[in-house]
Design an enzyme around this catalytic site. Structure first.
Site, PDB file in Angstrom:
ATOM      1  N   ASN A 146       7.500  -3.424  -1.371  1.00  0.00           N
ATOM      2  CA  ASN A 146       8.083  -4.765  -1.222  1.00  0.00           C
ATOM      3  C   ASN A 146       8.889  -5.209  -2.445  1.00  0.00           C
ATOM      4  O   ASN A 146       9.888  -5.911  -2.303  1.00  0.00           O
ATOM      5  CB  ASN A 146       7.002  -5.793  -0.871  1.00  0.00           C
ATOM      6  CG  ASN A 146       5.941  -5.936  -1.935  1.00  0.00           C
ATOM      7  OD1 ASN A 146       5.547  -4.959  -2.578  1.00  0.00           O
ATOM      8  ND2 ASN A 146       5.431  -7.145  -2.120  1.00  0.00           N
ATOM      9  N   GLY A 179      -0.727  -3.038  -3.743  1.00  0.00           N
ATOM     10  CA  GLY A 179      -0.655  -2.725  -2.320  1.00  0.00           C
ATOM     11  C   GLY A 179      -1.712  -3.485  -1.547  1.00  0.00           C
ATOM     12  O   GLY A 179      -2.185  -4.542  -1.976  1.00  0.00           O
ATOM     13  N   SER A 180      -2.120  -2.932  -0.422  1.00  0.00           N
ATOM     14  CA  SER A 180      -3.069  -3.613   0.453  1.00  0.00           C
ATOM     15  C   SER A 180      -4.484  -3.568  -0.107  1.00  0.00           C
ATOM     16  O   SER A 180      -4.851  -2.651  -0.855  1.00  0.00           O
ATOM     17  CB  SER A 180      -3.053  -2.979   1.846  1.00  0.00           C
ATOM     18  OG  SER A 180      -3.675  -1.705   1.812  1.00  0.00           O
ATOM     19  N   THR A 181      -5.274  -4.544   0.280  1.00  0.00           N
ATOM     20  CA  THR A 181      -6.661  -4.593  -0.168  1.00  0.00           C
ATOM     21  C   THR A 181      -7.465  -3.389   0.321  1.00  0.00           C
ATOM     22  O   THR A 181      -8.231  -2.805  -0.465  1.00  0.00           O
ATOM     23  CB  THR A 181      -7.312  -5.917   0.273  1.00  0.00           C
ATOM     24  OG1 THR A 181      -6.613  -7.000  -0.368  1.00  0.00           O
ATOM     25  CG2 THR A 181      -8.775  -5.972  -0.116  1.00  0.00           C
ATOM     26  N   GLY A 235      -6.559  -0.507  -1.848  1.00  0.00           N
ATOM     27  CA  GLY A 235      -7.041  -0.795  -3.191  1.00  0.00           C
ATOM     28  C   GLY A 235      -8.526  -0.508  -3.342  1.00  0.00           C
ATOM     29  O   GLY A 235      -8.977   0.019  -4.367  1.00  0.00           O
ATOM     30  N   GLU A 271      -3.503  -5.040  -7.911  1.00  0.00           N
ATOM     31  CA  GLU A 271      -2.857  -6.268  -7.436  1.00  0.00           C
ATOM     32  C   GLU A 271      -2.721  -6.092  -5.935  1.00  0.00           C
ATOM     33  O   GLU A 271      -1.935  -5.281  -5.458  1.00  0.00           O
ATOM     34  CB  GLU A 271      -1.495  -6.451  -8.115  1.00  0.00           C
ATOM     35  CG  GLU A 271      -0.958  -7.870  -8.019  1.00  0.00           C
ATOM     36  CD  GLU A 271      -0.143  -8.110  -6.756  1.00  0.00           C
ATOM     37  OE1 GLU A 271      -0.744  -8.642  -5.780  1.00  0.00           O
ATOM     38  OE2 GLU A 271       1.040  -7.776  -6.739  1.00  0.00           O
ATOM     39  N   CYS A 299       3.081 -10.881  -1.686  1.00  0.00           N
ATOM     40  CA  CYS A 299       1.673 -11.303  -1.748  1.00  0.00           C
ATOM     41  C   CYS A 299       1.535 -12.764  -2.157  1.00  0.00           C
ATOM     42  O   CYS A 299       0.496 -13.377  -1.901  1.00  0.00           O
ATOM     43  CB  CYS A 299       0.903 -10.428  -2.735  1.00  0.00           C
ATOM     44  SG  CYS A 299       0.816  -8.698  -2.267  1.00  0.00           S
ATOM     45  N   GLU A 334      -1.888  -8.522 -15.135  1.00  0.00           N
ATOM     46  CA  GLU A 334      -0.674  -7.861 -15.602  1.00  0.00           C
ATOM     47  C   GLU A 334       0.231  -8.905 -16.238  1.00  0.00           C
ATOM     48  O   GLU A 334       0.035 -10.100 -16.082  1.00  0.00           O
ATOM     49  CB  GLU A 334       0.025  -7.172 -14.433  1.00  0.00           C
ATOM     50  CG  GLU A 334      -0.822  -6.074 -13.792  1.00  0.00           C
ATOM     51  CD  GLU A 334      -0.142  -5.421 -12.609  1.00  0.00           C
ATOM     52  OE1 GLU A 334       0.415  -4.316 -12.793  1.00  0.00           O
ATOM     53  OE2 GLU A 334      -0.165  -6.004 -11.511  1.00  0.00           O
TER      54      GLU A 334
END
Length: 459
Positions: free
Chosen positions: A137, A213-215, A218, A235, A269, A438
Protein backbone atom coordinates in the site's frame (compact mmCIF):
# COMPACT_ATOMS: atom_id res chain seq x y z
CA UNK A 1 9.91 -14.93 -20.95
CA UNK A 2 7.97 -18.19 -21.33
CA UNK A 3 4.82 -19.03 -19.39
CA UNK A 4 6.65 -22.09 -18.06
CA UNK A 5 8.89 -19.78 -16.02
CA UNK A 6 6.04 -17.60 -14.73
CA UNK A 7 5.68 -19.42 -11.39
CA UNK A 8 9.30 -18.44 -10.65
CA UNK A 9 8.43 -14.77 -11.06
CA UNK A 10 6.20 -12.19 -9.49
CA UNK A 11 3.69 -10.57 -11.84
CA UNK A 12 3.37 -6.81 -11.63
CA UNK A 13 0.05 -5.52 -13.01
CA UNK A 14 -1.02 -1.92 -13.53
CA UNK A 15 -4.09 -1.67 -11.24
CA UNK A 16 -5.70 0.99 -13.44
CA UNK A 17 -5.55 -1.03 -16.66
CA UNK A 18 -4.85 -4.64 -15.58
CA UNK A 19 -1.97 -4.69 -18.09
CA UNK A 20 1.22 -6.60 -17.30
CA UNK A 21 3.99 -4.17 -16.33
CA UNK A 22 6.78 -6.62 -15.50
CA UNK A 23 7.75 -10.15 -14.55
CA UNK A 24 10.24 -9.99 -11.70
CA UNK A 25 12.33 -13.01 -10.66
CA UNK A 26 11.32 -14.34 -7.26
CA UNK A 27 14.12 -15.10 -4.81
CA UNK A 28 14.47 -18.67 -3.59
CA UNK A 29 15.39 -19.84 -0.12
CA UNK A 30 18.96 -20.50 -1.30
CA UNK A 31 19.20 -16.98 -2.65
CA UNK A 32 18.07 -15.63 0.72
CA UNK A 33 20.85 -17.64 2.39
CA UNK A 34 23.41 -16.20 0.00
CA UNK A 35 22.12 -12.66 0.50
CA UNK A 36 22.39 -12.93 4.28
CA UNK A 37 26.01 -14.07 4.04
CA UNK A 38 26.83 -11.13 1.77
CA UNK A 39 24.96 -8.70 4.02
CA UNK A 40 26.74 -9.87 7.15
CA UNK A 41 30.14 -9.33 5.54
CA UNK A 42 29.18 -5.87 4.30
CA UNK A 43 27.73 -4.93 7.69
CA UNK A 44 30.98 -5.51 9.55
CA UNK A 45 32.79 -2.96 7.42
CA UNK A 46 29.88 -0.50 7.61
CA UNK A 47 29.73 -0.67 11.41
CA UNK A 48 33.48 -0.07 11.62
CA UNK A 49 33.30 3.04 9.43
CA UNK A 50 33.51 6.46 11.06
CA UNK A 51 30.05 7.79 11.95
CA UNK A 52 30.65 10.92 9.87
CA UNK A 53 31.41 8.77 6.82
CA UNK A 54 28.22 6.74 7.26
CA UNK A 55 26.20 9.94 7.64
CA UNK A 56 27.82 11.43 4.54
CA UNK A 57 26.93 8.40 2.41
CA UNK A 58 23.33 8.39 3.64
CA UNK A 59 23.01 12.06 2.71
CA UNK A 60 24.44 11.27 -0.69
CA UNK A 61 21.87 8.49 -1.05
CA UNK A 62 19.15 11.02 -0.18
CA UNK A 63 20.49 13.41 -2.81
CA UNK A 64 20.48 10.72 -5.49
CA UNK A 65 16.90 9.79 -4.59
CA UNK A 66 15.98 13.47 -4.82
CA UNK A 67 17.32 13.53 -8.36
CA UNK A 68 15.06 10.61 -9.33
CA UNK A 69 11.78 11.67 -7.65
CA UNK A 70 9.82 11.76 -10.88
CA UNK A 71 11.14 8.42 -12.11
CA UNK A 72 10.31 6.72 -8.82
CA UNK A 73 6.88 8.34 -8.75
CA UNK A 74 6.04 7.12 -12.26
CA UNK A 75 7.07 3.57 -11.26
CA UNK A 76 4.76 3.81 -8.25
CA UNK A 77 1.86 4.90 -10.44
CA UNK A 78 2.41 1.90 -12.72
CA UNK A 79 2.80 -0.79 -10.08
CA UNK A 80 0.55 0.49 -7.27
CA UNK A 81 -2.00 2.73 -8.99
CA UNK A 82 -1.20 5.64 -6.71
CA UNK A 83 -2.10 9.11 -7.85
CA UNK A 84 0.90 10.92 -9.25
CA UNK A 85 0.75 13.56 -6.51
CA UNK A 86 0.83 10.91 -3.79
CA UNK A 87 3.61 9.02 -5.55
CA UNK A 88 5.81 12.12 -5.69
CA UNK A 89 5.25 12.68 -1.99
CA UNK A 90 6.19 9.06 -1.26
CA UNK A 91 9.45 9.29 -3.18
CA UNK A 92 10.21 12.56 -1.41
CA UNK A 93 9.51 10.89 1.91
CA UNK A 94 12.26 8.34 1.21
CA UNK A 95 14.66 11.22 0.65
CA UNK A 96 13.54 12.94 3.85
CA UNK A 97 13.86 9.78 5.95
CA UNK A 98 17.41 9.21 4.72
CA UNK A 99 18.30 12.82 5.57
CA UNK A 100 16.66 12.61 8.99
CA UNK A 101 18.34 9.31 9.84
CA UNK A 102 21.73 10.56 8.67
CA UNK A 103 21.40 13.33 11.23
CA UNK A 104 21.16 10.74 13.99
CA UNK A 105 24.30 8.76 13.15
CA UNK A 106 26.68 11.00 15.08
CA UNK A 107 24.24 11.42 17.97
CA UNK A 108 23.71 7.69 18.58
CA UNK A 109 25.49 7.75 21.92
CA UNK A 110 25.41 5.72 25.11
CA UNK A 111 25.39 6.97 28.69
CA UNK A 112 27.66 7.28 31.70
CA UNK A 113 25.81 5.97 34.75
CA UNK A 114 26.90 6.90 38.31
CA UNK A 115 27.83 3.75 40.25
CA UNK A 116 30.01 3.08 43.32
CA UNK A 117 33.53 1.74 42.85
CA UNK A 118 34.06 2.64 39.24
CA UNK A 119 32.81 3.99 35.97
CA UNK A 120 29.82 2.55 34.12
CA UNK A 121 29.20 3.30 30.46
CA UNK A 122 26.82 1.99 27.81
CA UNK A 123 27.26 1.50 24.08
CA UNK A 124 24.56 1.27 21.42
CA UNK A 125 25.75 -1.36 18.96
CA UNK A 126 24.14 -2.43 15.66
CA UNK A 127 22.17 -5.67 15.60
CA UNK A 128 23.63 -6.94 12.32
CA UNK A 129 21.41 -7.93 9.40
CA UNK A 130 17.87 -6.53 9.39
CA UNK A 131 15.04 -8.03 7.36
CA UNK A 132 12.42 -5.50 6.23
CA UNK A 133 9.18 -6.89 4.77
CA UNK A 134 7.33 -4.00 3.15
CA UNK A 135 3.65 -3.83 2.10
CA UNK A 136 2.07 -2.95 -1.22
CA UNK A 137 0.00 0.00 0.00
CA UNK A 138 2.95 2.37 0.59
CA UNK A 139 5.90 0.53 -0.97
CA UNK A 140 8.50 3.29 -0.82
CA UNK A 141 7.88 5.16 2.44
CA UNK A 142 7.34 2.13 4.65
CA UNK A 143 10.40 0.40 3.22
CA UNK A 144 12.34 3.53 4.16
CA UNK A 145 10.92 3.51 7.70
CA UNK A 146 13.04 0.42 8.32
CA UNK A 147 15.81 0.91 5.78
CA UNK A 148 16.96 4.42 6.73
CA UNK A 149 17.31 4.13 10.53
CA UNK A 150 18.67 0.58 10.30
CA UNK A 151 21.48 1.66 7.97
CA UNK A 152 22.12 4.76 10.07
CA UNK A 153 22.54 2.60 13.18
CA UNK A 154 25.22 0.53 11.44
CA UNK A 155 23.21 -2.44 10.18
CA UNK A 156 22.79 -4.13 6.80
CA UNK A 157 19.29 -4.39 5.33
CA UNK A 158 17.59 -7.00 3.18
CA UNK A 159 14.28 -5.70 1.88
CA UNK A 160 11.53 -7.99 0.64
CA UNK A 161 8.93 -5.88 -1.16
CA UNK A 162 5.36 -7.04 -1.66
CA UNK A 163 4.82 -9.35 -4.64
CA UNK A 164 2.73 -6.75 -6.46
CA UNK A 165 5.03 -3.74 -5.94
CA UNK A 166 8.74 -4.64 -6.26
CA UNK A 167 9.80 -2.10 -8.90
CA UNK A 168 10.47 0.97 -6.76
CA UNK A 169 12.38 -1.14 -4.22
CA UNK A 170 14.64 -2.55 -6.92
CA UNK A 171 15.29 0.93 -8.27
CA UNK A 172 16.13 2.26 -4.79
CA UNK A 173 18.75 -0.48 -4.43
CA UNK A 174 20.33 0.65 -7.71
CA UNK A 175 20.31 4.27 -6.55
CA UNK A 176 21.98 3.26 -3.28
CA UNK A 177 24.90 1.78 -5.21
CA UNK A 178 25.05 4.88 -7.39
CA UNK A 179 25.32 6.97 -4.22
CA UNK A 180 28.24 4.91 -2.95
CA UNK A 181 26.45 2.77 -0.36
CA UNK A 182 28.70 -0.34 -0.04
CA UNK A 183 27.77 -3.30 -2.18
CA UNK A 184 25.50 -5.87 -0.48
CA UNK A 185 24.76 -3.54 2.44
CA UNK A 186 21.28 -2.90 1.08
CA UNK A 187 19.79 -5.73 -0.96
CA UNK A 188 16.30 -6.21 -2.37
CA UNK A 189 14.87 -9.72 -2.72
CA UNK A 190 11.49 -9.78 -4.48
CA UNK A 191 9.49 -12.93 -4.01
CA UNK A 192 6.53 -14.68 -2.49
CA UNK A 193 5.78 -14.46 1.22
CA UNK A 194 5.64 -18.22 1.89
CA UNK A 195 9.07 -18.69 0.28
CA UNK A 196 11.19 -15.53 0.30
CA UNK A 197 9.52 -13.93 3.29
CA UNK A 198 9.58 -17.07 5.42
CA UNK A 199 13.22 -17.71 4.56
CA UNK A 200 14.11 -14.21 5.75
CA UNK A 201 12.07 -14.56 8.96
CA UNK A 202 13.49 -17.98 9.81
CA UNK A 203 17.11 -17.29 8.92
CA UNK A 204 19.42 -17.45 11.98
CA UNK A 205 21.64 -14.76 10.47
CA UNK A 206 18.87 -12.16 10.44
CA UNK A 207 18.80 -10.33 13.78
CA UNK A 208 15.49 -8.50 13.44
CA UNK A 209 12.39 -8.46 11.26
CA UNK A 210 10.45 -5.27 10.53
CA UNK A 211 7.05 -6.16 9.07
CA UNK A 212 4.15 -4.03 7.91
CA UNK A 213 1.01 -5.85 6.82
CA UNK A 214 -2.04 -7.70 8.06
CA UNK A 215 -2.51 -8.72 11.67
CA UNK A 216 -2.88 -12.48 10.88
CA UNK A 217 0.42 -12.55 8.97
CA UNK A 218 2.06 -10.41 11.65
CA UNK A 219 1.08 -12.98 14.27
CA UNK A 220 2.65 -15.76 12.19
CA UNK A 221 5.88 -13.78 11.85
CA UNK A 222 5.94 -13.01 15.56
CA UNK A 223 5.56 -16.71 16.38
CA UNK A 224 8.42 -17.66 14.04
CA UNK A 225 10.65 -14.95 15.50
CA UNK A 226 9.83 -16.11 19.04
CA UNK A 227 11.31 -19.51 18.27
CA UNK A 228 14.72 -17.84 17.84
CA UNK A 229 14.13 -14.95 20.27
CA UNK A 230 14.47 -12.71 17.23
CA UNK A 231 13.57 -9.06 17.59
CA UNK A 232 10.54 -7.86 15.70
CA UNK A 233 8.68 -4.65 14.96
CA UNK A 234 5.14 -5.04 13.66
CA UNK A 235 2.93 -2.37 12.10
CA UNK A 236 -0.37 -4.11 11.46
CA UNK A 237 -4.02 -3.29 10.85
CA UNK A 238 -6.21 -0.40 11.86
CA UNK A 239 -9.83 0.69 12.10
CA UNK A 240 -9.40 4.31 12.98
CA UNK A 241 -12.18 6.50 14.41
CA UNK A 242 -12.95 10.05 13.31
CA UNK A 243 -14.87 11.53 16.25
CA UNK A 244 -16.88 14.68 15.55
CA UNK A 245 -18.36 16.50 18.54
CA UNK A 246 -21.26 18.93 18.29
CA UNK A 247 -19.07 21.89 19.21
CA UNK A 248 -16.65 21.22 16.33
CA UNK A 249 -16.30 23.32 13.21
CA UNK A 250 -18.66 21.03 11.27
CA UNK A 251 -17.86 22.51 7.88
CA UNK A 252 -14.15 21.87 8.40
CA UNK A 253 -14.72 18.39 9.82
CA UNK A 254 -17.01 17.38 6.95
CA UNK A 255 -14.67 18.83 4.32
CA UNK A 256 -11.73 16.87 5.74
CA UNK A 257 -13.58 13.57 6.23
CA UNK A 258 -13.61 12.22 2.63
CA UNK A 259 -9.87 12.14 2.02
CA UNK A 260 -9.30 10.96 5.60
CA UNK A 261 -10.49 7.55 4.40
CA UNK A 262 -10.18 7.83 0.60
CA UNK A 263 -6.51 8.76 0.38
CA UNK A 264 -4.64 5.90 -1.31
CA UNK A 265 -8.10 4.46 -2.12
CA UNK A 266 -8.58 3.63 1.56
CA UNK A 267 -5.63 1.24 1.48
CA UNK A 268 -4.15 2.78 4.59
CA UNK A 269 -4.02 1.38 8.12
CA UNK A 270 -4.62 4.93 9.39
CA UNK A 271 -7.74 5.52 7.26
CA UNK A 272 -10.51 7.12 9.33
CA UNK A 273 -13.17 4.58 8.29
CA UNK A 274 -15.39 4.92 11.38
CA UNK A 275 -16.90 8.40 11.43
CA UNK A 276 -18.52 8.94 14.85
CA UNK A 277 -20.77 12.00 14.98
CA UNK A 278 -22.59 13.43 18.00
CA UNK A 279 -26.29 12.82 17.50
CA UNK A 280 -27.51 16.43 17.65
CA UNK A 281 -25.40 17.33 14.60
CA UNK A 282 -25.56 13.94 12.83
CA UNK A 283 -28.03 14.94 10.10
CA UNK A 284 -26.30 18.25 9.49
CA UNK A 285 -22.95 16.51 9.16
CA UNK A 286 -24.32 14.06 6.58
CA UNK A 287 -25.73 16.98 4.58
CA UNK A 288 -22.28 18.54 4.54
CA UNK A 289 -20.47 15.26 3.83
CA UNK A 290 -22.49 14.10 0.80
CA UNK A 291 -21.32 16.81 -1.66
CA UNK A 292 -17.71 16.18 -0.62
CA UNK A 293 -17.99 12.48 -1.42
CA UNK A 294 -19.63 13.18 -4.77
CA UNK A 295 -16.91 15.66 -5.69
CA UNK A 296 -13.97 13.27 -5.22
CA UNK A 297 -12.34 12.79 -8.60
CA UNK A 298 -11.65 9.08 -9.23
CA UNK A 299 -9.76 8.03 -12.34
CA UNK A 300 -6.46 7.81 -14.16
CA UNK A 301 -3.79 8.00 -11.43
CA UNK A 302 -1.33 9.68 -13.80
CA UNK A 303 -3.71 12.66 -14.20
CA UNK A 304 -2.60 15.53 -11.97
CA UNK A 305 -6.23 16.28 -11.01
CA UNK A 306 -7.10 12.75 -9.87
CA UNK A 307 -7.71 12.38 -6.13
CA UNK A 308 -8.33 8.62 -5.93
CA UNK A 309 -7.06 5.76 -8.05
CA UNK A 310 -7.87 2.03 -8.27
CA UNK A 311 -7.47 -0.69 -5.69
CA UNK A 312 -4.30 -2.74 -5.94
CA UNK A 313 -5.73 -6.02 -7.28
CA UNK A 314 -8.75 -8.08 -8.23
CA UNK A 315 -8.46 -9.89 -4.90
CA UNK A 316 -8.65 -6.63 -2.99
CA UNK A 317 -11.57 -5.42 -5.09
CA UNK A 318 -13.52 -8.60 -4.33
CA UNK A 319 -12.74 -8.21 -0.63
CA UNK A 320 -14.03 -4.63 -0.54
CA UNK A 321 -17.19 -5.58 -2.45
CA UNK A 322 -17.97 -8.30 0.08
CA UNK A 323 -18.39 -5.64 2.79
CA UNK A 324 -20.97 -3.62 0.80
CA UNK A 325 -23.86 -5.81 -0.41
CA UNK A 326 -26.15 -4.43 -3.11
CA UNK A 327 -28.89 -2.23 -1.71
CA UNK A 328 -26.92 -1.09 1.33
CA UNK A 329 -27.91 2.41 2.47
CA UNK A 330 -24.99 4.65 1.58
CA UNK A 331 -23.61 7.90 0.23
CA UNK A 332 -21.74 6.99 -2.95
CA UNK A 333 -19.38 8.69 -5.32
CA UNK A 334 -18.46 7.52 -8.80
CA UNK A 335 -15.68 5.40 -10.31
CA UNK A 336 -14.65 4.43 -13.85
CA UNK A 337 -16.10 1.37 -15.52
CA UNK A 338 -14.16 -1.12 -17.64
CA UNK A 339 -10.63 -2.42 -17.03
CA UNK A 340 -9.02 -1.71 -13.67
CA UNK A 341 -9.80 -2.44 -10.05
CA UNK A 342 -12.24 0.40 -9.37
CA UNK A 343 -14.61 0.92 -6.44
CA UNK A 344 -16.48 4.17 -5.76
CA UNK A 345 -16.13 6.24 -2.57
CA UNK A 346 -18.76 4.82 -0.22
CA UNK A 347 -20.09 5.92 3.17
CA UNK A 348 -22.53 3.54 4.85
CA UNK A 349 -25.29 5.11 6.94
CA UNK A 350 -27.69 3.37 9.30
CA UNK A 351 -25.08 0.68 9.93
CA UNK A 352 -25.05 -1.67 12.93
CA UNK A 353 -21.98 -0.63 14.99
CA UNK A 354 -21.16 -4.32 15.53
CA UNK A 355 -21.31 -5.24 11.82
CA UNK A 356 -18.05 -6.46 10.25
CA UNK A 357 -17.82 -3.36 8.05
CA UNK A 358 -17.86 -1.23 11.21
CA UNK A 359 -15.29 -3.25 13.16
CA UNK A 360 -12.99 -4.96 10.63
CA UNK A 361 -10.35 -3.42 8.39
CA UNK A 362 -11.87 -3.19 4.91
CA UNK A 363 -8.77 -1.61 3.32
CA UNK A 364 -10.76 0.15 0.65
CA UNK A 365 -12.73 3.37 0.04
CA UNK A 366 -15.51 2.47 2.46
CA UNK A 367 -16.46 4.20 5.73
CA UNK A 368 -19.38 4.01 8.14
CA UNK A 369 -21.05 6.89 9.99
CA UNK A 370 -22.31 6.13 13.49
CA UNK A 371 -24.08 8.49 15.92
CA UNK A 372 -23.16 8.85 19.60
CA UNK A 373 -24.81 10.66 22.50
CA UNK A 374 -21.97 11.87 24.71
CA UNK A 375 -18.26 11.73 25.38
CA UNK A 376 -18.49 8.41 27.20
CA UNK A 377 -20.25 6.70 24.30
CA UNK A 378 -17.85 8.25 21.79
CA UNK A 379 -14.91 6.69 23.61
CA UNK A 380 -16.69 3.34 23.93
CA UNK A 381 -17.41 3.22 20.19
CA UNK A 382 -13.90 4.38 19.32
CA UNK A 383 -12.42 1.54 21.35
CA UNK A 384 -14.89 -1.12 20.18
CA UNK A 385 -12.40 -2.80 17.85
CA UNK A 386 -9.36 -5.04 18.21
CA UNK A 387 -7.23 -2.36 16.56
CA UNK A 388 -5.66 0.80 17.98
CA UNK A 389 -3.43 2.50 15.45
CA UNK A 390 -4.68 6.04 14.88
CA UNK A 391 -7.66 8.36 15.06
CA UNK A 392 -8.95 11.90 15.02
CA UNK A 393 -11.28 14.04 17.08
CA UNK A 394 -12.89 17.35 16.20
CA UNK A 395 -13.81 19.76 18.97
CA UNK A 396 -13.23 23.35 20.06
CA UNK A 397 -12.97 22.27 23.73
CA UNK A 398 -9.29 21.84 24.66
CA UNK A 399 -10.15 19.97 27.85
CA UNK A 400 -12.30 17.50 25.91
CA UNK A 401 -9.55 17.08 23.32
CA UNK A 402 -7.10 16.04 26.03
CA UNK A 403 -9.56 13.79 27.91
CA UNK A 404 -10.67 11.93 24.80
CA UNK A 405 -7.15 11.64 23.43
CA UNK A 406 -6.07 9.98 26.67
CA UNK A 407 -9.11 7.69 26.70
CA UNK A 408 -8.95 6.41 23.11
CA UNK A 409 -6.70 3.33 22.91
CA UNK A 410 -4.60 4.25 19.89
CA UNK A 411 -0.96 5.04 19.30
CA UNK A 412 -1.48 8.13 17.13
CA UNK A 413 -4.21 10.74 17.55
CA UNK A 414 -4.85 14.12 15.94
CA UNK A 415 -7.12 16.94 17.09
CA UNK A 416 -8.90 18.90 14.35
CA UNK A 417 -6.64 17.13 11.86
CA UNK A 418 -6.21 13.73 10.19
CA UNK A 419 -2.42 13.67 10.15
CA UNK A 420 -0.96 10.47 11.61
CA UNK A 421 2.54 10.05 10.25
CA UNK A 422 5.49 12.40 10.56
CA UNK A 423 9.03 11.12 10.37
CA UNK A 424 9.97 13.39 13.31
CA UNK A 425 7.57 11.60 15.72
CA UNK A 426 7.03 7.98 16.86
CA UNK A 427 4.46 5.83 15.08
CA UNK A 428 2.90 2.55 16.14
CA UNK A 429 -0.20 0.90 17.49
CA UNK A 430 -2.01 -0.42 20.54
CA UNK A 431 -3.69 -3.82 20.79
CA UNK A 432 -3.56 -5.84 17.57
CA UNK A 433 -2.33 -2.90 15.51
CA UNK A 434 1.26 -3.79 16.18
CA UNK A 435 4.30 -4.01 18.37
CA UNK A 436 7.02 -1.41 18.83
CA UNK A 437 7.45 2.06 17.39
CA UNK A 438 8.95 3.39 14.19
CA UNK A 439 10.12 6.86 13.14
CA UNK A 440 10.79 9.73 15.51
CA UNK A 441 13.90 10.65 17.51
CA UNK A 442 14.38 7.09 18.84
CA UNK A 443 14.12 5.29 15.50
CA UNK A 444 17.81 4.39 15.35
CA UNK A 445 17.89 2.86 18.83
CA UNK A 446 15.30 0.28 17.75
CA UNK A 447 18.07 -1.23 15.60
CA UNK A 448 20.69 -1.45 18.33
CA UNK A 449 21.69 -3.53 21.34
CA UNK A 450 22.61 -1.80 24.59
CA UNK A 451 25.94 -3.00 25.96
CA UNK A 452 26.86 -2.10 29.54
CA UNK A 453 30.54 -1.88 30.59
CA UNK A 454 31.72 -1.38 34.17
CA UNK A 455 35.30 -0.27 34.81
CA UNK A 456 36.54 -0.61 38.36
CA UNK A 457 38.50 2.36 39.72
CA UNK A 458 39.31 0.79 43.08
CA UNK A 459 42.98 0.30 43.89
Amino acid sequence: MSDALAPLNTRVLNPATEELVALVPAATRDEVDEAVVRAAAAQRGWAAAAPADRARLLRRFAAVVDGHIEELAQLEVQEAGHTIGNARWEAGNVRDLLEFSAGGVERLSGRQIPVPGGLDITFLEPLGVIGVIAPWNFPMPIAAWGLAPALAAGNAVILKPAETTPLTALRLAELALEAGIPEHLFQVLPGHGPVTGNALVEHPGVAKIVFTGSTPVGKQIMAKCADRVKRVTLELGGKSPNIVFADADLEAAAAAAPMAFLDNTGQDCCARTRILVQRQVYDRFLDLLAPGIAAVRVGDPSDEKTQMGPLISRTQLDRVRSYVPDGTEAIRGTAPEGPGFWFPPTVLTGCDPTAPVATEEVFGPVAVVLPFEDEEEAVRLANATEYGLSGSLWTRDVGRAIRVSRAVAAGNLSVNSHSSVRYWTPFGGYKQSGLGRELGPDALTAFTETKNVFISTEA
